[in-house]
Structure formats: C-alpha cells, structure tokens
Design a protein around this motif. Structure first.
Motif, PDB file in Angstrom:
ATOM      1  N   GLU A  98     -16.086  42.645  38.732  1.00  7.81           N
ATOM      2  CA  GLU A  98     -16.192  44.050  39.136  1.00  7.81           C
ATOM      3  C   GLU A  98     -15.041  44.432  40.070  1.00  7.81           C
ATOM      4  O   GLU A  98     -14.425  45.503  39.920  1.00  7.81           O
ATOM      5  CB  GLU A  98     -17.537  44.290  39.820  1.00  7.81           C
ATOM      6  N   ALA A  99     -14.748  43.551  41.026  1.00  5.58           N
ATOM      7  CA  ALA A  99     -13.663  43.825  41.972  1.00  5.58           C
ATOM      8  C   ALA A  99     -12.317  43.875  41.257  1.00  5.58           C
ATOM      9  O   ALA A  99     -11.486  44.761  41.524  1.00  5.58           O
ATOM     10  CB  ALA A  99     -13.649  42.750  43.058  1.00  5.58           C
ATOM     11  N   PHE A 100     -12.102  42.945  40.345  1.00  2.00           N
ATOM     12  CA  PHE A 100     -10.829  42.926  39.622  1.00  2.00           C
ATOM     13  C   PHE A 100     -10.638  44.201  38.799  1.00  2.00           C
ATOM     14  O   PHE A 100      -9.533  44.757  38.758  1.00  2.00           O
ATOM     15  CB  PHE A 100     -10.768  41.705  38.698  1.00  2.00           C
ATOM     16  N   ASP A 101     -11.686  44.674  38.181  1.00  2.00           N
ATOM     17  CA  ASP A 101     -11.572  45.878  37.356  1.00  2.00           C
ATOM     18  C   ASP A 101     -11.131  47.074  38.193  1.00  2.00           C
ATOM     19  O   ASP A 101     -10.367  47.930  37.737  1.00  2.00           O
ATOM     20  CB  ASP A 101     -12.906  46.161  36.666  1.00  2.00           C
ATOM     21  N   ARG A 102     -11.602  47.127  39.435  1.00  2.00           N
ATOM     22  CA  ARG A 102     -11.190  48.214  40.330  1.00  2.00           C
ATOM     23  C   ARG A 102      -9.710  48.077  40.690  1.00  2.00           C
ATOM     24  O   ARG A 102      -8.966  49.064  40.680  1.00  2.00           O
ATOM     25  CB  ARG A 102     -12.035  48.195  41.610  1.00  2.00           C
ATOM     26  N   GLY A 111      -7.827  35.122  34.981  1.00  2.00           N
ATOM     27  CA  GLY A 111      -8.306  34.036  34.136  1.00  2.00           C
ATOM     28  C   GLY A 111      -9.548  33.403  34.743  1.00  2.00           C
ATOM     29  O   GLY A 111      -9.600  33.146  35.946  1.00  2.00           O
ATOM     30  N   ILE A 112     -10.560  33.145  33.905  1.00  5.57           N
ATOM     31  CA  ILE A 112     -11.812  32.521  34.338  1.00  5.57           C
ATOM     32  C   ILE A 112     -11.938  31.182  33.629  1.00  5.57           C
ATOM     33  O   ILE A 112     -12.113  31.124  32.403  1.00  5.57           O
ATOM     34  CB  ILE A 112     -13.031  33.404  34.005  1.00  5.57           C
ATOM     35  N   LEU A 161     -15.940  46.042  30.803  1.00  5.22           N
ATOM     36  CA  LEU A 161     -14.971  46.470  31.811  1.00  5.22           C
ATOM     37  C   LEU A 161     -13.958  47.436  31.212  1.00  5.22           C
ATOM     38  O   LEU A 161     -13.576  47.336  30.039  1.00  5.22           O
ATOM     39  CB  LEU A 161     -14.231  45.260  32.385  1.00  5.22           C
ATOM     40  N   GLU A 162     -13.467  48.323  32.044  1.00  3.37           N
ATOM     41  CA  GLU A 162     -12.448  49.267  31.590  1.00  3.37           C
ATOM     42  C   GLU A 162     -11.146  48.538  31.268  1.00  3.37           C
ATOM     43  O   GLU A 162     -10.391  48.947  30.377  1.00  3.37           O
ATOM     44  CB  GLU A 162     -12.203  50.322  32.672  1.00  3.37           C
ATOM     45  N   HIS A 163     -10.894  47.439  31.988  1.00  5.23           N
ATOM     46  CA  HIS A 163      -9.649  46.694  31.781  1.00  5.23           C
ATOM     47  C   HIS A 163      -9.960  45.303  31.226  1.00  5.23           C
ATOM     48  O   HIS A 163      -9.375  44.302  31.658  1.00  5.23           O
ATOM     49  CB  HIS A 163      -8.879  46.606  33.095  1.00  5.23           C
ATOM     50  N   ALA A 164     -10.850  45.263  30.258  1.00  8.48           N
ATOM     51  CA  ALA A 164     -11.277  43.993  29.669  1.00  8.48           C
ATOM     52  C   ALA A 164     -10.123  43.239  29.032  1.00  8.48           C
ATOM     53  O   ALA A 164     -10.138  41.997  28.967  1.00  8.48           O
ATOM     54  CB  ALA A 164     -12.362  44.256  28.617  1.00  8.48           C
ATOM     55  N   ASP A 165      -9.101  43.953  28.583  1.00  8.91           N
ATOM     56  CA  ASP A 165      -7.975  43.303  27.904  1.00  8.91           C
ATOM     57  C   ASP A 165      -7.149  42.438  28.845  1.00  8.91           C
ATOM     58  O   ASP A 165      -6.329  41.641  28.394  1.00  8.91           O
ATOM     59  CB  ASP A 165      -7.083  44.354  27.247  1.00  8.91           C
ATOM     60  N   ARG A 166      -7.388  42.562  30.147  1.00  4.07           N
ATOM     61  CA  ARG A 166      -6.609  41.778  31.109  1.00  4.07           C
ATOM     62  C   ARG A 166      -7.416  40.643  31.726  1.00  4.07           C
ATOM     63  O   ARG A 166      -6.997  40.023  32.698  1.00  4.07           O
ATOM     64  CB  ARG A 166      -6.039  42.702  32.189  1.00  4.07           C
TER      65      ARG A 166
END
Length: 378
Positions: free
Chosen positions: A221-225, A236-237, A254-259
């Motif tokens: 969630e934080a990364f997406d923001r 990377g997870i 996520l809005e930026h799921a591609d990243r």
C-alpha cells in the motif's frame, strides 16, 4: 572443547536460520581445533555418522516432513526426541557441553534429561519466545504450547538469546534476565559484499516469509502511494508463505501493479543476496522478529533499511541508527520510502554496522559462552 549440538534439522540439507547458525558456528569451531558433533535427523545420503566440513553429523532419526498443515508437527518433535535419547545417552559424557536449539522444545527437554545424569552442562539457544502468540498459532491448543515453552524455560540450563528483545521475553517465563546471555545471529559479510548485484534488480526490496506478522500488505500500500510521484520506482517481493495468494490479489488491485514483482521463494541464497546488492532500499515492516537476519544482510549489501518500530521486534536492536524505523502503518512507511528513495541515508553507514554480525565475530562470542558454561562461570 568437545561440543554437541542438538537440532532435528541439519544445514545444508534443510535451510533455515537456526540450523544455519549451528553450521556456521560449528564449522568455525571445528576449524579452530574443537570437536563438534550435530545430532539431527538423517537428511544426508550415506552412513548414519559422517563428516561434513569438519563437523560430525550424527543421524539419530530418519528424515521426515517437519510440517503438518503449515504448522510444525508435534509428533515429529516427539518422535525425534525419543530417538535422540539412546544415542545421546551413550555419548553425552564425552561431550564438554551440549547446545540445544529452540524450537521445537521436546528435543531440549530430552537433552536436559540426558545431561542430568552427567556433569555436562546444557546450553539452549532461543531464537524466539512466543508467549501469547501461541493463541494465534495453536488456537484451543495454545495452553499446551504455553506450558511446554514455560517448562523448557524453567528447566535448569544456560540460556542464550539471539537478541535483547528475545532475552527480555524469555525472562518473563522464569530465568533471571541477568542469567540470559545474548549472542546474535550472524552473516557472512565477505560473501555479501563480493556478490555481484542482480542485473534485473529493484529499487525497493522485501525478502522473508509471507505471513501476517510481516505486514507486506502495508508495504504494498505504501509503495503504491510513493509510485504516484516516483514514476520509475520498482518493488520486488522475495518469499513464500500462507499470505502469498492474498498478497498477489492485492498487487493486482494496485494502481501501479506493473511495477511490483512477486518473485516467490528463491532456491539459491546467492540470488537473494544479488537482489539485496542491487536494491537501494530494503523494507520489512515486520512486527515480530526474534532477531531479523535480513536486516543485517541488507545492511551488509549497503541497502538503506526500513523496519517497523514494535516492542516484539528486535529490528531497532539490529539496525541501530544505520537504518530507519517506521510505525507499522502505510502512511509512515510511505513517508520513509519517499525520503530514502530521494537519497536520504542513515546516520551510521549500514555496511559498517553489519560488521558486528559477521559469523567470525559471533563465533568468538559463542565460544566464550560455551567455555563459561563448562567452567560454571556463566
């Protein structure tokens, strides 16, 4: 010294933190001229008793699955303990010290039973102390887990904890805090520093089990923001676990799921190190860490570490002022991600901080404690 380690799992045939600690300390002690034996399950090919990197491996029980329904098998621990008894009884008097690793608890109790018959001291190594976490882990059977943990803590022995946080929690079960030594887990600093960075690395990295206490959902969630205003940043997870399916669904939303890339479990440890070496930031908002070895590894890889500030986590103890602590909320994690991705570095150089956790240094500390137990000078 003649040192016996007791652990149902044996590295490198089973790869985990507790068994790796025994391997790293044991091989270094053997190289220094000590006699080292590991009593464990017979995971290796060949005879029951064999030599591996200067250490004697003694298979007291056949290999067996350690888990049942994603929980450590109680019957496995009981069976191993029963099979351990006759072999340890035959040999215990030739050992100067027996070092038994927690968890599980039953082999520790079996080891104590055998050392009661001799003057051989028993040292226990506590990686975590669960206390009320048993309620979540075992549900209605939690009182059984708590009782065995408390019984093990109260059995006469010399306790070593891998962090002060773990030592403080152990002291709640009976041993005096002054009687609990702290010898941290370790890392191979040279191996990490000489690993080539991954060519397909990420700006931000997480590595660890995918379980609820790690709070990877907050990191996502934080990364997406942050990705909203940092168009090229990637995450990377690395890891697997019971939360993986839920987290993959969250990534897709996520809005930026591609990243964001879910890499799963990486078989080769060097592949994990390569990704750490390539990352700028290592973030793990885990709220339950008996030590937190990935923090030390990431610091040695010169990552800026973001960890959670929580009373049940030893993260603050491991990273000191060589990293940053966030409250376990998406807002605070996002704030620190923004600052670190913009280049803010901690007060102390992470790689220098990591040197205190090198296995050579840890082995020296462990060796001193083993001698003190033998001399009854704990």
């Amino acid at each position: 010294m003649d040192i016996a380690f007791v652990s149902n799992v044996v590295f490198p045939f089973v790869k985990g933190g507790a068994e790796k600690r025994i391997h790293e300390i044991g091989t270094r002690l053997a190289a220094a001229g000590h006699d080292v034996t590991v009593y464990g399950r017979h995971f290796w090919d060949g005879p029951q008793v064999t030599d591996h990197e200067g250490v004697t491996l003694y298979g007291v029980a056949p290999s067996r699955d350690l888990y049942a329904d994603e929980r450590r098998s109680i019957t496995e621990a009981l069976e191993f303990s029963a099979r351990l008894l006759p072999d340890l009884r035959r040999n215990v008097e030739r050992h100067d010290v027996v070092v038994a690793s927690l968890f599980p608890y039953f082999p520790v109790l079996a080891s104590k039973l055998m050392t009661l018959l001799t003057d051989t001291p028993l040292i226990t190594t506590w990686h975590e102390v669960w206390l009320d976490y048993w309620d979540e882990y075992l549900g209605r059977l939690a009182p059984f887990g708590k009782a065995v943990e408390r019984l093990t803590a109260k059995a006469p022995h010399y306790p070593i904890a891998v962090s002060s946080v773990t030592a403080d929690r152990l002291a709640e079960l009976g041993p005096s805090r002054d009687a609990i030594a702290v010898v941290p887990n370790g890392i191979d600093v040279d191996q990490i520093e000489t690993t080539d960075p991954a060519r397909d690395g990420f700006d931000v990295l997480y590595a660890g089990r995918l379980i609820e206490d790690k709070h990877v959902d907050l990191l996502l969630e934080a990364f997406d923001r942050v990705a909203e205003t940092a168009p090229d940043v990637t995450l990377g997870i690395i890891g697997d676990g019971p939360e993986r399916d839920r987290l993959e669904r969250q990534v897709r939303s996520l809005e930026h799921a591609d990243r964001v890339t879910m890499l799963g479990f990486l078989e080769e440890y060097t592949d994990v190190l390569a990704h750490m070496r390539a990352a700028d930031v290592f973030a793990s908002p885990s709220t339950r860490e008996g030590f937190g070895i990935t923090f030390a590894e990431a610091m040695a890889a010169d990552c800026t570490v973001i960890a959670a500030d929580h009373p049940e986590s030893a993260a603050a103890e491991v990273i000191g002022d060589a990293g940053f602590l966030a409250s376990p909320t998406a807002d605070d994690i996002a704030r620190l991600l923004e600052r670190t991705l913009e280049g803010e570095r901690p007060a102390t150089d992470p790689a220098r901080r990591a040197e205190r956790f090198d296995w050579d240094t840890v082995t020296e500390q462990a060796e001193r404690r083993y001698r003190r137990a033998i001399n009854r000078e704990w």
